[in-house]
Write a protein that holds these residues in place. Structure first.
Motif, PDB file in Angstrom:
ATOM      1  N   HIS A  27       2.194   1.547  -3.517  1.00 48.38           N
ATOM      2  CA  HIS A  27       1.103   1.992  -4.393  1.00 48.38           C
ATOM      3  C   HIS A  27       0.830   3.483  -4.234  1.00 48.38           C
ATOM      4  O   HIS A  27       0.737   4.230  -5.224  1.00 48.38           O
ATOM      5  CB  HIS A  27      -0.163   1.188  -4.082  1.00 48.38           C
ATOM      6  N   ASP A  28       0.717   3.936  -2.993  1.00 46.84           N
ATOM      7  CA  ASP A  28       0.390   5.339  -2.741  1.00 46.84           C
ATOM      8  C   ASP A  28       1.515   6.265  -3.198  1.00 46.84           C
ATOM      9  O   ASP A  28       1.265   7.349  -3.726  1.00 46.84           O
ATOM     10  CB  ASP A  28       0.102   5.549  -1.258  1.00 46.84           C
ATOM     11  N   ASP A  29       2.746   5.833  -3.006  1.00 49.35           N
ATOM     12  CA  ASP A  29       3.894   6.621  -3.437  1.00 49.35           C
ATOM     13  C   ASP A  29       3.920   6.720  -4.963  1.00 49.35           C
ATOM     14  O   ASP A  29       4.187   7.788  -5.540  1.00 49.35           O
ATOM     15  CB  ASP A  29       5.177   5.979  -2.914  1.00 49.35           C
ATOM     16  N   CYS A  50       1.172   9.098  -6.153  1.00 48.11           N
ATOM     17  CA  CYS A  50       1.563  10.498  -5.935  1.00 48.11           C
ATOM     18  C   CYS A  50       2.591  10.954  -6.965  1.00 48.11           C
ATOM     19  O   CYS A  50       2.555  12.099  -7.441  1.00 48.11           O
ATOM     20  CB  CYS A  50       2.121  10.681  -4.533  1.00 48.11           C
ATOM     21  N   GLU A  80       0.829  -1.205   0.000  1.00 48.85           N
ATOM     22  CA  GLU A  80       0.000   0.000   0.000  1.00 48.85           C
ATOM     23  C   GLU A  80       0.869   1.263   0.000  1.00 48.85           C
ATOM     24  O   GLU A  80       0.564   2.244  -0.686  1.00 48.85           O
ATOM     25  CB  GLU A  80      -0.936   0.007   1.207  1.00 48.85           C
ATOM     26  N   GLU A  81       1.965   1.234   0.746  1.00 46.77           N
ATOM     27  CA  GLU A  81       2.881   2.372   0.762  1.00 46.77           C
ATOM     28  C   GLU A  81       3.510   2.572  -0.613  1.00 46.77           C
ATOM     29  O   GLU A  81       3.645   3.708  -1.087  1.00 46.77           O
ATOM     30  CB  GLU A  81       3.970   2.153   1.814  1.00 46.77           C
ATOM     31  N   ARG A 100      -8.904   6.259  -5.184  1.00 50.77           N
ATOM     32  CA  ARG A 100      -8.157   6.049  -3.938  1.00 50.77           C
ATOM     33  C   ARG A 100      -8.956   5.208  -2.951  1.00 50.77           C
ATOM     34  O   ARG A 100      -8.400   4.315  -2.288  1.00 50.77           O
ATOM     35  CB  ARG A 100      -7.792   7.398  -3.327  1.00 50.77           C
ATOM     36  N   LYS A 152      -7.738   1.306  -1.925  1.00 46.89           N
ATOM     37  CA  LYS A 152      -7.490   0.969  -0.517  1.00 46.89           C
ATOM     38  C   LYS A 152      -8.295  -0.265  -0.118  1.00 46.89           C
ATOM     39  O   LYS A 152      -7.792  -1.158   0.571  1.00 46.89           O
ATOM     40  CB  LYS A 152      -7.843   2.149   0.381  1.00 46.89           C
TER      41      LYS A 152
END
Length: 313
Positions: A253-255, A258, A250-251, A305, A309
């Protein structure tokens, strides 16, 4: 342990993905860029240029891959790449798509061994850079693989990366391992292989069968499960080792999301990039099918988003 290469996946393995991957995961020794298509004098398109700029690749060890059909295109592009500090370039002899092959590029270079010999004779002796090739075993006849290798043996290549499928097979079906064995055995240049690894056990199996190869290349399955390279380097072979750490993913993916938001204009191009990746991630994350369908239909980042998640967790 032999090196692990990240395959040059068009549309996915750009510098944004590579840098974000290296920030969160280890195990890949070398990345190959998606093919760099050049014009008749070897000039690169803006998106290709951005992908190989030194300032965009500080985290990774990369080899640029060129899609060319003649020596003029190669020489023009290599001048730019040398100026950026690269000492090796890879020639794409494997792209199977019809629009590329019809231009005599990618796997189209394999259709005429005399033409291939002329091309390499005009490139290799004068190239100030090391030259490697990534190739398929032919267009529609696996027996041509050894004929092509005979031509390659006439030139000092830094590496021959063999994808043991035909152009007409694209990425489907079993590899031609009998041809791979023959080509591996007869090559006078260092050999790496791209045999379609699906799990860590496959990597170790091929390592045992081809102990002299310089590296094994992984593409789609490494995108599906970004942890696979680390699992391999740690010597983990069990099937359950392919289960991902979802919080860590998840980290990542989110990075990555962004990073795309920062460089792309508007929701649509960002969503296009992320949705394409879900075609791979779904194999390891196994999200609820209804959620996955909603991700594919998401039209704005706020909705995406929330759905991503839910799919990850």
């Amino acid at each position: 342990m032999m090196d692990l290469y990240f395959a040059p996946l068009e549309g996915i393995g750009n510098h944004i993905y590579r840098n974000t991957y290296r920030k969160h995961y280890e195990g890949v020794d070398r990345f190959y860029t998606p093919f760099i298509d050049v014009n008749s004098v070897g000039e690169m398109k803006r998106r290709n240029l951005n992908d190989v700029l030194p300032e965009n690749n500080r985290r990774t060890c990369i080899v640029p891959q060129l899609l060319i059909k003649n020596a003029v295109e190669f020489k023009g592009a290599s001048v730019h790449l040398m100026a950026f500090g690269y000492d090796e370039v890879n020639i794409n002899m494997g792209c199977p798509y019809g629009t590329v092959v019809k231009k005599g590029k990618g796997a189209g270079l394999l259709s005429d061994t005399d033409n291939l010999r002329r091309l390499l004779s005009e490139i290799i002796p004068e190239s100030p850079m090391k030259v490697s090739v990534k190739m398929r075993i032919g267009i529609d006849d696996p027996e041509t693989g050894c004929e092509i290798m005979e031509v390659l043996n006439e030139f000092p290549l830094s590496e021959v990366i063999i994808h043991p499928r035909l152009q007409k097979e694209f990425y489907e079906g079993a590899i031609h391992e009998d041809v791979l064995k023959d080509m591996y055995g007869m090559s006078e240049n260092p050999v790496a292989i791209n045999p379609g690894i699906s799990c860590p056990a496959d990597f170790f199996s091929f390592s045992e069968r081809y102990p002299g190869v310089t590296g094994i290349m992984i593409g789609r399955k490494l995108v599906s499960n970004p942890e696979m390279a680390e699992r391999i380097k740690n010597g983990e072979m069990a099937a359950d080792n392919l289960i991902m750490d979802r919080r860590r993913f998840e980290e990542f993916h989110d990075d990555l999301l962004c990073s795309y938001v920062e460089v792309l204009s508007g929701d649509t191009p960002v969503l296009f990039k992320m949705k394409e990746l879900w075609d791979y991630w779904k194999e390891s994350l196994c999200p609820d099918e209804k959620v996955l369908k909603k991700i594919k239909k998401a039209s704005d980042l706020s909705t995406y988003r929330i759905l991503a998640k839910a799919a990850i967790n």
